[in-house]
Scaffold this motif. Sequence first.
Motif, PDB file in Angstrom:
ATOM      1  N   ASP A 142      -3.597 110.666  74.233  1.00 22.92           N
ATOM      2  CA  ASP A 142      -5.000 110.603  73.811  1.00 22.92           C
ATOM      3  C   ASP A 142      -5.858 111.689  74.452  1.00 22.92           C
ATOM      4  OD1 ASP A 142      -4.429 108.430  72.236  1.00 22.92           O
ATOM      5  OD2 ASP A 142      -5.122 106.954  73.679  1.00 22.92           O
ATOM      6  N   ASN A 143      -5.387 112.283  75.540  1.00 22.30           N
ATOM      7  CA  ASN A 143      -6.099 113.350  76.250  1.00 22.30           C
ATOM      8  C   ASN A 143      -7.518 112.935  76.640  1.00 22.30           C
ATOM      9  OD1 ASN A 143      -5.664 115.962  77.334  1.00 22.30           O
ATOM     10  ND2 ASN A 143      -6.986 116.881  75.799  1.00 22.30           N
ATOM     11  N   ASP A 144      -7.674 111.698  77.068  1.00 20.55           N
ATOM     12  CA  ASP A 144      -9.015 111.177  77.351  1.00 20.55           C
ATOM     13  C   ASP A 144      -9.321 111.026  78.838  1.00 20.55           C
ATOM     14  OD1 ASP A 144      -7.250 109.109  77.790  1.00 20.55           O
ATOM     15  OD2 ASP A 144      -8.201 107.703  76.412  1.00 20.55           O
ATOM     16  N   ILE A 145      -8.432 111.555  79.702  1.00 19.85           N
ATOM     17  CA  ILE A 145      -8.762 111.610  81.122  1.00 19.85           C
ATOM     18  C   ILE A 145      -9.652 112.831  81.308  1.00 19.85           C
ATOM     19  CG2 ILE A 145      -7.880 111.824  83.481  1.00 19.85           C
ATOM     20  CD1 ILE A 145      -5.320 110.514  82.564  1.00 19.85           C
ATOM     21  N   GLY A 146     -10.916 112.587  81.544  1.00 19.56           N
ATOM     22  CA  GLY A 146     -11.927 113.618  81.361  1.00 19.56           C
ATOM     23  C   GLY A 146     -11.895 114.783  82.309  1.00 19.56           C
ATOM     24  N   ILE A 147     -11.297 114.621  83.481  1.00 15.93           N
ATOM     25  CA  ILE A 147     -11.435 115.669  84.487  1.00 15.93           C
ATOM     26  C   ILE A 147     -10.332 116.712  84.387  1.00 15.93           C
ATOM     27  CG2 ILE A 147     -10.113 114.812  86.466  1.00 15.93           C
ATOM     28  CD1 ILE A 147     -12.880 115.135  88.019  1.00 15.93           C
ATOM     29  N   THR A 148      -9.390 116.511  83.474  1.00 14.81           N
ATOM     30  CA  THR A 148      -8.351 117.512  83.243  1.00 14.81           C
ATOM     31  C   THR A 148      -8.429 117.987  81.799  1.00 14.81           C
ATOM     32  OG1 THR A 148      -5.977 118.008  83.374  1.00 14.81           O
ATOM     33  CG2 THR A 148      -6.577 115.791  82.655  1.00 14.81           C
ATOM     34  N   GLU A 149      -8.275 119.281  81.589  1.00 15.37           N
ATOM     35  CA  GLU A 149      -8.343 119.825  80.239  1.00 15.37           C
ATOM     36  C   GLU A 149      -7.109 119.444  79.431  1.00 15.37           C
ATOM     37  OE1 GLU A 149      -8.915 124.012  80.764  1.00 15.37           O
ATOM     38  OE2 GLU A 149     -10.759 123.733  81.921  1.00 15.37           O
ATOM     39  N   ASN A 150      -5.977 119.305  80.100  1.00 15.78           N
ATOM     40  CA  ASN A 150      -4.727 118.953  79.426  1.00 15.78           C
ATOM     41  C   ASN A 150      -4.061 117.782  80.126  1.00 15.78           C
ATOM     42  OD1 ASN A 150      -4.854 121.120  77.581  1.00 15.78           O
ATOM     43  ND2 ASN A 150      -3.963 122.517  79.077  1.00 15.78           N
ATOM     44  N   SER A 151      -3.631 116.809  79.341  1.00 14.90           N
ATOM     45  CA  SER A 151      -2.784 115.735  79.842  1.00 14.90           C
ATOM     46  C   SER A 151      -1.424 115.871  79.172  1.00 14.90           C
ATOM     47  CB  SER A 151      -3.385 114.362  79.524  1.00 14.90           C
ATOM     48  OG  SER A 151      -4.560 114.142  80.268  1.00 14.90           O
ATOM     49  N   ILE A 152      -0.380 115.524  79.896  1.00 10.41           N
ATOM     50  CA  ILE A 152       0.970 115.644  79.359  1.00 10.41           C
ATOM     51  C   ILE A 152       1.118 114.764  78.113  1.00 10.41           C
ATOM     52  CG2 ILE A 152       3.431 115.367  79.859  1.00 10.41           C
ATOM     53  CD1 ILE A 152       1.959 117.566  81.455  1.00 10.41           C
ATOM     54  N   GLY A 153       1.705 115.321  77.071  1.00  7.71           N
ATOM     55  CA  GLY A 153       1.979 114.579  75.849  1.00  7.71           C
ATOM     56  C   GLY A 153       1.020 114.862  74.709  1.00  7.71           C
ATOM     57  N   PHE A 154      -0.189 115.312  75.031  1.00 11.37           N
ATOM     58  CA  PHE A 154      -1.200 115.521  73.995  1.00 11.37           C
ATOM     59  C   PHE A 154      -0.815 116.638  73.042  1.00 11.37           C
ATOM     60  CE2 PHE A 154      -5.123 117.908  72.780  1.00 11.37           C
ATOM     61  CZ  PHE A 154      -5.608 116.989  71.860  1.00 11.37           C
ATOM     62  N   ASP A 155      -0.401 117.771  73.576  1.00 12.93           N
ATOM     63  CA  ASP A 155      -0.106 118.919  72.719  1.00 12.93           C
ATOM     64  C   ASP A 155       1.025 118.609  71.758  1.00 12.93           C
ATOM     65  OD1 ASP A 155      -0.604 121.863  72.174  1.00 12.93           O
ATOM     66  OD2 ASP A 155       1.543 121.883  72.614  1.00 12.93           O
ATOM     67  N   THR A 156       2.055 117.922  72.241  1.00 12.35           N
ATOM     68  CA  THR A 156       3.169 117.564  71.359  1.00 12.35           C
ATOM     69  C   THR A 156       2.697 116.638  70.249  1.00 12.35           C
ATOM     70  OG1 THR A 156       4.732 117.765  73.196  1.00 12.35           O
ATOM     71  CG2 THR A 156       5.466 116.533  71.265  1.00 12.35           C
ATOM     72  N   ALA A 157       1.863 115.664  70.583  1.00 13.47           N
ATOM     73  CA  ALA A 157       1.346 114.742  69.575  1.00 13.47           C
ATOM     74  C   ALA A 157       0.546 115.477  68.508  1.00 13.47           C
ATOM     75  CB  ALA A 157       0.481 113.674  70.246  1.00 13.47           C
ATOM     76  N   VAL A 158      -0.264 116.441  68.924  1.00 16.11           N
ATOM     77  CA  VAL A 158      -1.042 117.235  67.967  1.00 16.11           C
ATOM     78  C   VAL A 158      -0.115 118.068  67.090  1.00 16.11           C
ATOM     79  CG1 VAL A 158      -2.714 119.113  67.726  1.00 16.11           C
ATOM     80  CG2 VAL A 158      -3.124 117.294  69.383  1.00 16.11           C
ATOM     81  N   ASN A 159       0.917 118.638  67.686  1.00 16.06           N
ATOM     82  CA  ASN A 159       1.877 119.431  66.913  1.00 16.06           C
ATOM     83  C   ASN A 159       2.533 118.588  65.823  1.00 16.06           C
ATOM     84  OD1 ASN A 159       1.321 121.612  68.520  1.00 16.06           O
ATOM     85  ND2 ASN A 159       3.313 121.698  69.516  1.00 16.06           N
ATOM     86  N   ILE A 160       2.915 117.367  66.176  1.00 15.32           N
ATOM     87  CA  ILE A 160       3.579 116.481  65.209  1.00 15.32           C
ATOM     88  C   ILE A 160       2.622 116.098  64.088  1.00 15.32           C
ATOM     89  CG2 ILE A 160       4.582 114.182  64.926  1.00 15.32           C
ATOM     90  CD1 ILE A 160       5.700 114.543  67.816  1.00 15.32           C
ATOM     91  N   ALA A 161       1.374 115.778  64.444  1.00 16.52           N
ATOM     92  CA  ALA A 161       0.387 115.431  63.428  1.00 16.52           C
ATOM     93  C   ALA A 161       0.079 116.622  62.519  1.00 16.52           C
ATOM     94  CB  ALA A 161      -0.892 114.920  64.098  1.00 16.52           C
ATOM     95  N   THR A 162       0.011 117.794  63.101  1.00 18.95           N
ATOM     96  CA  THR A 162      -0.257 119.002  62.311  1.00 18.95           C
ATOM     97  C   THR A 162       0.888 119.297  61.358  1.00 18.95           C
ATOM     98  OG1 THR A 162      -1.587 119.931  64.118  1.00 18.95           O
ATOM     99  CG2 THR A 162      -0.781 121.463  62.452  1.00 18.95           C
ATOM    100  N   GLU A 163       2.113 119.151  61.841  1.00 18.18           N
ATOM    101  CA  GLU A 163       3.266 119.367  60.968  1.00 18.18           C
ATOM    102  C   GLU A 163       3.261 118.380  59.802  1.00 18.18           C
ATOM    103  OE1 GLU A 163       8.168 119.332  60.970  1.00 18.18           O
ATOM    104  OE2 GLU A 163       7.079 119.094  62.869  1.00 18.18           O
TER     105      GLU A 163
END
Length: 360
Positions: A142-163
């Motif tokens: 969900d990438n909703d931990i506000g103090i970090t720009e990236n959380s592990i797992g978010f980019d892969t999830a976006v890639n899958i949704a985009t595909e």
Amino acid sequence: MGEMKRIGILTSGGDCAGLNAIIRAVVCRAAGGYGWKVMGIRQATQGLMSDPPQIMTLEPDKVDHLLTMGGTILGTTNKGDPFAFPMPDGTVRDRSEDIIAGYRQLGLDAIIGIGGDGSLAILRRIAQQGDLNLVAIPKTIDNDIGITENSIGFDTAVNIATEALDRLHFTAASHSRVMILEVMGRDAGHIAISAGIAGGADVVLIPEIAYTLENVCQQIQERQSQGKNYCLIVVSEAVCTPDGETVTNTNALGQCRLGGIGEHLADQISACIGAETRVTVLGHTQRGGIPSPLDRLTASAFGVAAVELIAEGLYDRMVTWQNRQVVSVPIAEAISYYRAVDPNGTLVKTARGLGICLGD
């Protein structure tokens, strides 16, 4: 190499791509670099509750293959609050002291906890109670931990949704259909807005922005008037109905889960304008599979940085990605700042600038 240390590592909460890459990085740096002993805790805190604790010894030559592997070899759980743990007889019991005892029994000098805001809040409470040395690594699709720009797992999830959107374009156009893609997002719409922009969606609905069915249908009809015979809609599972009701489903075990807004919208759109509508629900495919290169990179950087914090004796801190580098912040500060999609932020402005309808 300095003092020999024994450190534990556990994954907690929902799984996601990149967890094994973190484990690999921690072991490579701690065991390979410092000569420390690394013990993987099985099934998150439940492994420490067991007597004896359920562990696996992790060594560099045993983790080389983990970089591209999805899930977590340690197992994880997002059930069973240790402070109110469900017992076989139906009662609940505070088992936090059992976890502390497991840490002591293993002779750990520190533990690295990988989790989202909920899991890390529980781990920190236990660490404070037992005076345990804890270092945290953020992971959440969900990438909703506000103090970090990236959380592990978010980019892969976006890639899958985009595909998925890339694939839906062609079948939508072939059949002149409205295609709705329902993606994960417990409270925040980061996956939906990011994938919607990257995948060329026509409508993106997120929980942070109220929408009306009329506005969505108007966007579909405007495309039709322009000779565009199909429409792609991305909706976060946390989006409510136009009447403000949360859509959930309950399984045979009585567990209530978010999900179903896609089908609800499909019925409403078909009834409103007669458009043939189909729904694709990605569900847990967004958590699984091979981690993206960015998730592998971030996981590797986080794992190494977490070990360095232990080497420096800095505890009760979480590693974060800020301004193109890894820094650490107090865990309490990190999990206190929740980051939803900013309705006035760059992604929303970008979507609007591209003509994507957000339903408002």
